[in-house]
Design an enzyme around this catalytic site. Sequence first.
Site, PDB file in Angstrom:
ATOM      1  N   GLU A   1       1.291  -0.931  -0.326  1.00 31.94           N
ATOM      2  CA  GLU A   1       0.252   0.176   0.086  1.00 31.94           C
ATOM      3  C   GLU A   1       0.647   1.204  -0.152  1.00 31.94           C
ATOM      4  O   GLU A   1       1.855   1.271   0.716  1.00 31.94           O
ATOM      5  CB  GLU A   1      -0.704   0.450   1.314  1.00 31.94           C
TER       6      GLU A   1
ATOM      7  N   CYS B   1      12.311  49.613  -5.585  1.00 32.76           N
ATOM      8  CA  CYS B   1      12.713  48.241  -6.635  1.00 32.76           C
ATOM      9  C   CYS B   1      13.461  47.787  -7.700  1.00 32.76           C
ATOM     10  O   CYS B   1      14.446  48.767  -7.822  1.00 32.76           O
ATOM     11  CB  CYS B   1      11.108  48.060  -7.356  1.00 32.76           C
TER      12      CYS B   1
HETATM   13  S1  IVH Z   1      -0.513   0.904   8.586  1.00 29.68           S
HETATM   14  C1  IVH Z   1      -0.109  -1.659  12.384  1.00 29.68           C
HETATM   15  N1  IVH Z   1      -1.041   1.437   6.706  1.00 29.68           N
HETATM   16  O1  IVH Z   1       2.409   5.597   9.008  1.00 29.68           O
HETATM   17  C2  IVH Z   1      -0.569  -0.611  11.603  1.00 29.68           C
HETATM   18  N2  IVH Z   1       0.195   2.779   8.219  1.00 29.68           N
HETATM   19  O2  IVH Z   1       3.601   4.502  11.147  1.00 29.68           O
HETATM   20  C3  IVH Z   1      -0.210   0.729  11.848  1.00 29.68           C
HETATM   21  N3  IVH Z   1       0.557   5.239   7.107  1.00 29.68           N
HETATM   22  O3  IVH Z   1       1.125   7.491  10.805  1.00 29.68           O
HETATM   23  C4  IVH Z   1      -0.273   2.214  10.415  1.00 29.68           C
HETATM   24  N4  IVH Z   1      -0.490   4.617   4.939  1.00 29.68           N
HETATM   25  O4  IVH Z   1      -1.242   6.922   9.788  1.00 29.68           O
HETATM   26  C5  IVH Z   1      -0.836   1.695   7.357  1.00 29.68           C
HETATM   27  N5  IVH Z   1      -1.077   2.081   3.543  1.00 29.68           N
HETATM   28  C6  IVH Z   1      -0.966   2.298   5.476  1.00 29.68           C
HETATM   29  C7  IVH Z   1      -1.074   3.467   5.750  1.00 29.68           C
HETATM   30  C8  IVH Z   1      -0.070   3.508   6.928  1.00 29.68           C
HETATM   31  C9  IVH Z   1       0.034   5.956   5.759  1.00 29.68           C
HETATM   32  C10 IVH Z   1       1.030   6.503   8.031  1.00 29.68           C
HETATM   33  C11 IVH Z   1       0.094   5.947   9.506  1.00 29.68           C
HETATM   34  C12 IVH Z   1       0.893   5.857  10.083  1.00 29.68           C
HETATM   35  C13 IVH Z   1       2.302   5.587   9.942  1.00 29.68           C
HETATM   36  C14 IVH Z   1       2.740   3.733  10.201  1.00 29.68           C
END
Ligand code: IVH
Length: 670
Positions: free
Chosen positions: A116, A412
Amino acid sequence: MMKSEIAKRLEELKKALYEHNYRYFVLDDPIISDAEYDRLLKELSEIENAYPELVTLDSPTHRLGGLAAEKFEQARHSLPMLSLDNAFDTGDIHDFHQRIMKFLENSKDRILFTAEPKLDGVALELIYEKGILVKALTRGDGETGEVITANVKTIRNIPLKLQTSEESIPELLEVRGEAVMDKAAFENLNKYRLEEGQPLFANPRNATAGSLRQLDPSVTSGRRLSFYAYGVGIHEGAGFSSQIDMLKYIADAGFMVNPFIKGRISVDEVIEVYNDLLEKRPGLPYEIDGMVVKVDDFRLQAELGIKAKSPRWAIAWKFPSIQETTKILDIKVQVGRTGAITPVAFLDPVNIGGVMVSRASLHNADEIKRKDIRIGDTVFVERAGDVIPRVVKVVETLRNGSEILFEMPETCPECGGEVFQDKDEAVLRCVNVSCPAVVKEGIIHFAAKDSFDIKGLGESLVERLLESGLIKSAADLFVLDIEKLAALERMGVKSAQNIIKAIESKKTIEAWRFINSLGIRHIGQQTAVLLSEKYPDIQMLFKALPDELEKIEGIGPVAAESIAFFFHNPLNKAEIEKLFSYGVVLKKPEIKAAQGKFSGKTFVLTGTLPVMSRDEAKKLIESSGGKVTGSVSSKTDYVVAGESPGSKLDKANQLGIKVLGEEELIELLK
Ligand code: IVH
């Protein structure tokens, strides 16, 4: 109307607004105009004002913001919001895979992952009870977050009510994901803040966080945030057993799930997806700082479990840095269209993520002071996608005492004229309306894409036209002498003819483009559209007063003042009259949909059409008054199916919608 009828109408309006909102902000496939949407929302808002007892938690009027809060409450997450370990290269990913295989020695199956995009915004948790959004929290420290429900409700692609069918609404569902601000919205916001003398946001993530922490939700409402869902917290009555199934479930419930997510893939495919995303990254509308890899199967996730603060089943594979250090060789000032005098750092050219960067705007004297930037300093420079390069900070330890403090000029640099700083602005401006830099930038804006859109008339040609004295203002473009133009250096007869042709072809112009081309301060394309709708006759604008302009929804006091100031200036009036006398004509506003055989009918095109291109088919349908949308629903009247039609045809058959071949379409059009 009886109260029961009013309550019924209210339900109808809410339902219609949910649906249109979802089509617009999640599917990107609206079927009604913005004006029509606003009309429905207004009707709902009027009923709610008259009958406050009928207002529900999930009312679409909450999108507009509401009463300001005193402070944010804190609340605990029912399940902690974890963080992720980082990986930096394929070696780290192979190690991650090995660790998992070792841990799961009992599992004979091949381990599959989802990949992702890791959106760089602010993590949120949205709590739905019986399908209604009742609470929204920031991640906070992972255990406790801030309650920002009213602000979150203003994010248009978040459903206020789950779209799950009545009988399968979950008792409780916590949806997690990332709120982001698009790069373009971020640039616009900062541009606006710069003009207004407000401090700038360092990056889209900070702008998102700042927007979500507003005590007044109507401010958040104006900030254009979006939300991408990627996970769930506690849930009761919602069934799924893997990450990818869960994503499908929340997408069906009405959430935006990132379209680049790939599910059930092998480690080798994970690596391919990473390289692909890295390539796509500069072209994406939002910032991503890496890719999150998760074990897909929830049973395996549970078996793997959590270490201190992060799960064993997921990892964040970061993208390489888009920050580099380089030296500031010089700081020079540039004068813009509005006379704004902007300091620009000239850098020792440096490659940042594949692009050579040699300049970065320093915005204004306050920014330079705040970051204590001096000529000769070594600085961190950042570039993210198409976000304009910026100086992040000075590496103070590398100073040797030879650095020079920068002072803004007292006159200017282009015309030597007087400069002026408004008491509530951070920018210094040249106040000379005939300053050559102001005139040049004004003409470039006049010919630009959202204005007259004159092909081939860019910065360098405008410069040459002014220097040679062939034009003095934008209006002169319409009476250019072709021979004199052809005689310019690097021009020739053929190019001159092309330029004249391009200019002539744009003489008849939509009113909003015309208004936008004038370069009125605080007036961008959107406000130009509003003005052109309210004042189809430009002459009326010469008389408009700020009070009257401010009544237009979407025009605030600053813009109203600026519009009136512009149109009351006799010099501007004379220039506009000159444009008309040189043959510029405003187009009559178009009647939106064509009337015809297909009026009121909705079409969906799918598969390859054997004769026409899909674009041609779309144009033909639209010219007969029909509408072409992207997805099949019960509102679709016809599906036109070509070769390899795919799932849209299946859906049409399921819903019993009439399916046409290309020939039948042509037959109908006759
Ligand atoms: S999963 C255990 N999936 O990344 C699950 N986090 O340290 C933890 N983030 O601030 C999060 N895209 O907001 C996950 N597809 C995604 C993500 C994502 C961005 C951010 C999340 C957090 C940091 C994780």
